[in-house]
Motif scaffolding. Structure first.
Motif, mmCIF file in Angstrom:
data_model
loop_
_atom_site.group_PDB
_atom_site.id
_atom_site.type_symbol
_atom_site.label_atom_id
_atom_site.label_comp_id
_atom_site.label_asym_id
_atom_site.label_seq_id
_atom_site.Cartn_x
_atom_site.Cartn_y
_atom_site.Cartn_z
ATOM 1 N N ASP A 179 -6.059 -6.531 5.346
ATOM 2 C CA ASP A 179 -6.046 -5.479 6.103
ATOM 3 C C ASP A 179 -5.995 -4.138 5.528
ATOM 4 O OD1 ASP A 179 -5.800 -7.511 8.446
ATOM 5 O OD2 ASP A 179 -3.508 -7.006 8.919
ATOM 6 N N LEU A 180 -5.727 -4.240 4.467
ATOM 7 C CA LEU A 180 -5.768 -2.846 3.730
ATOM 8 C C LEU A 180 -6.852 -2.909 2.899
ATOM 9 C CD1 LEU A 180 -2.118 -2.377 2.222
ATOM 10 C CD2 LEU A 180 -3.360 -1.004 3.966
ATOM 11 N N PHE A 181 -7.602 -3.908 2.424
ATOM 12 C CA PHE A 181 -8.488 -3.731 1.362
ATOM 13 C C PHE A 181 -9.984 -4.505 1.612
ATOM 14 C CE2 PHE A 181 -4.668 -3.158 -1.150
ATOM 15 C CZ PHE A 181 -5.066 -2.300 -2.147
ATOM 16 N N PHE A 182 -9.882 -5.494 2.753
ATOM 17 C CA PHE A 182 -11.080 -6.160 2.958
ATOM 18 C C PHE A 182 -12.328 -5.118 3.260
ATOM 19 C CE2 PHE A 182 -14.335 -8.427 5.768
ATOM 20 C CZ PHE A 182 -14.991 -9.340 4.843
ATOM 21 N N GLU A 183 -12.088 -4.297 4.179
ATOM 22 C CA GLU A 183 -13.115 -3.394 4.801
ATOM 23 C C GLU A 183 -13.448 -2.428 3.645
ATOM 24 O OE1 GLU A 183 -15.088 -3.687 7.426
ATOM 25 O OE2 GLU A 183 -13.690 -5.188 8.123
ATOM 26 N N PRO B 261 -11.305 -0.024 -10.340
ATOM 27 C CA PRO B 261 -10.177 0.681 -9.807
ATOM 28 C C PRO B 261 -9.743 0.252 -8.579
ATOM 29 C CG PRO B 261 -11.556 2.461 -10.934
ATOM 30 C CD PRO B 261 -12.184 1.188 -10.875
ATOM 31 N N LEU B 262 -10.592 -0.149 -7.763
ATOM 32 C CA LEU B 262 -10.393 -0.866 -6.578
ATOM 33 C C LEU B 262 -9.721 -2.287 -6.909
ATOM 34 C CD1 LEU B 262 -13.388 -0.518 -4.105
ATOM 35 C CD2 LEU B 262 -11.025 0.291 -3.502
ATOM 36 N N ILE B 263 -9.927 -2.959 -7.609
ATOM 37 C CA ILE B 263 -9.369 -4.262 -8.267
ATOM 38 C C ILE B 263 -7.864 -3.925 -8.556
ATOM 39 C CG2 ILE B 263 -9.377 -6.014 -9.717
ATOM 40 C CD1 ILE B 263 -12.399 -6.225 -9.311
ATOM 41 N N ALA B 264 -7.773 -2.887 -9.498
ATOM 42 C CA ALA B 264 -6.530 -2.342 -9.961
ATOM 43 C C ALA B 264 -5.666 -2.162 -8.880
ATOM 44 C CB ALA B 264 -6.515 -1.514 -10.983
ATOM 45 N N LYS B 265 -5.893 -1.383 -7.845
ATOM 46 C CA LYS B 265 -5.180 -1.099 -6.458
ATOM 47 C C LYS B 265 -4.649 -2.109 -5.934
ATOM 48 C CE LYS B 265 -4.139 2.495 -5.927
ATOM 49 N NZ LYS B 265 -2.858 3.265 -6.183
ATOM 50 N N TYR B 266 -5.471 -3.262 -5.845
ATOM 51 C CA TYR B 266 -5.219 -4.508 -5.068
ATOM 52 C C TYR B 266 -4.109 -5.231 -5.704
ATOM 53 C CZ TYR B 266 -5.385 -9.081 -3.007
ATOM 54 O OH TYR B 266 -5.334 -10.099 -2.111
ATOM 55 N N LEU B 267 -4.236 -5.362 -7.091
ATOM 56 C CA LEU B 267 -3.264 -6.008 -7.780
ATOM 57 C C LEU B 267 -1.899 -5.362 -7.901
ATOM 58 C CD1 LEU B 267 -5.532 -6.836 -11.189
ATOM 59 C CD2 LEU B 267 -4.430 -8.540 -9.533
#
Length: 352
Positions: free
Chosen positions: A35-39, A132-138
């Motif tokens: 819900d936070l990251f897909f879009e 950076p997006l991947i880092a935030k997801y992790l």
């Protein structure tokens, strides 16, 4: 944070990335933090070409799909089983990333993070949004990662070691600035294919993927082929025809027209089919829309040559018996243990 938690975080990342494939983008409800990251990721993928015109949606999705298939429990366990990795580390690793293809710097990011070190990354302007997006997801998947991923556009300071990737020219500057620190400094390399003329049409079609994927911009793209004398070039041209639509991409077409004009004005003898030029050349690095070729008379002598030139070669693909080679169509699908420049990044990090 334990090694097992770090492994699980990247396995979860692989599950998240599996929603983005070359066959389409499809949301999976069971993936954590969707819900936070897909879009957000979907939007960034669709906008990537605005920031870097080489980053077409298909190429970005291919990179995501490849990493999704790599970040599995089985693959990560096989990769790390022979290393003695401590649960924690207090080292900060400066990582200077290239940006020639999507996520090209992610393997270094992964190596630093999985070994428990802190990432201080200087991103290429050509690819500065996805990692950076991947880092935030992790950080959401494993909150213990918070504070371990830092990205800067300023001068790098307060680090313990350096991993830097660039051209032969920039490598000289990297040596000057970072030579006093433990370091891995990578230079330009190219990949090659070795043929004997007996390849099937399907095998040559697979080879064409190694040539054209990412428009040939990656170090694992085949930029040169070694062939026996009297080779039938028609077989190769028929096989690469599946990529004829690449000429519809303006930037590629412009490079094709420019390089063809240079070759013709220089009176070079080239073979071409309207979207790919073949030129006999002993160099390894061919321009976009070009493929160099070199004849060989003795297979064993060629293998010796490739070993002698190993500092120029990133990957060898062939259906023949060549040590450490991969099959046609596999150059852009490296395993986690296929290190750039054959330098074991994990071993470097855990022995600092």
């Amino acid at each position: 944070m334990s090694l097992d938690k770090r492994k699980q975080a990247f396995i979860t990342l692989g599950q998240f990335l599996s929603q983005f494939t070359t066959t389409g983008i499809l949301k999976k409800e069971e993936v954590p933090f969707n819900d936070l990251f897909f879009e957000v990721f979907t939007t960034q993928i669709k906008r990537a070409e605005e920031y870097n015109s080489w980053f077409t949606q298909n190429n970005v999705l291919f990179a995501f799909d490849s990493w999704a298939k790599t970040l599995t429990k089985e693959s990560i366990e096989q990769w790390l089983q022979d290393y003695n990795i401590q649960s924690t580390s207090d080292k900060t690793i400066a990582v200077i990333m290239a940006g020639n293809i999507p996520l090209v710097g992610f393997h270094d990011f992964l190596c630093v993070a999985i070994t428990g070190n802190k990432v201080l990354a200087k991103l290429s302007s050509n690819d500065k949004y996805f990692i950076p997006l991947i880092a935030k997801y992790l950080e959401y998947v494993e909150p213990s990662f918070k504070g371990t991923f830092n990205f800067t556009e300023e001068k790098l300071q307060n680090y313990d070691a350096v991993i830097a990737t660039g051209s032969n020219n920039t490598a000289r500057y990297f040596d000057y600035y970072f030579g006093k620190h433990p370091h891995i400094i990578r230079k330009s390399r190219n990949s090659v294919a070795v043929l004997d003329g007996n390849e099937t049409h399907e095998q040559l079609e697979n080879l064409s993927d190694d040539i054209f994927r990412y428009y040939g911009l990656g170090c694992r793209n085949v930029s040169k082929i070694f062939i026996p004398r009297n080779y039938d070039f028609d077989k190769l041209f028929k096989a690469v025809y599946k990529h004829k639509d690449i000429l519809n991409y303006t930037k590629y077409a412009n490079n094709y027209d420019y390089n063809k004009a240079v070759y013709l004005m220089s009176l070079f003898d080239i073979k071409e089919n309207g979207f790919l030029m073949l030129k006999e050349d002993k160099s390894y690095a061919s321009p976009i829309a070009s493929l160099f070729y070199e004849f060989y008379d003795d297979f064993d002598s060629l293998k010796t040559k490739l070993k002698d030139d190993s500092d120029k070669v990133q990957c060898i693909t062939s259906e023949l018996n060549i040590e450490d080679s991969v099959k046609f169509g596999q150059t852009q699908l490296p395993k986690l243990w296929n290190y750039a420049d054959n330098v074991d990044t994990v071993n470097f990090l855990i022995t600092l």
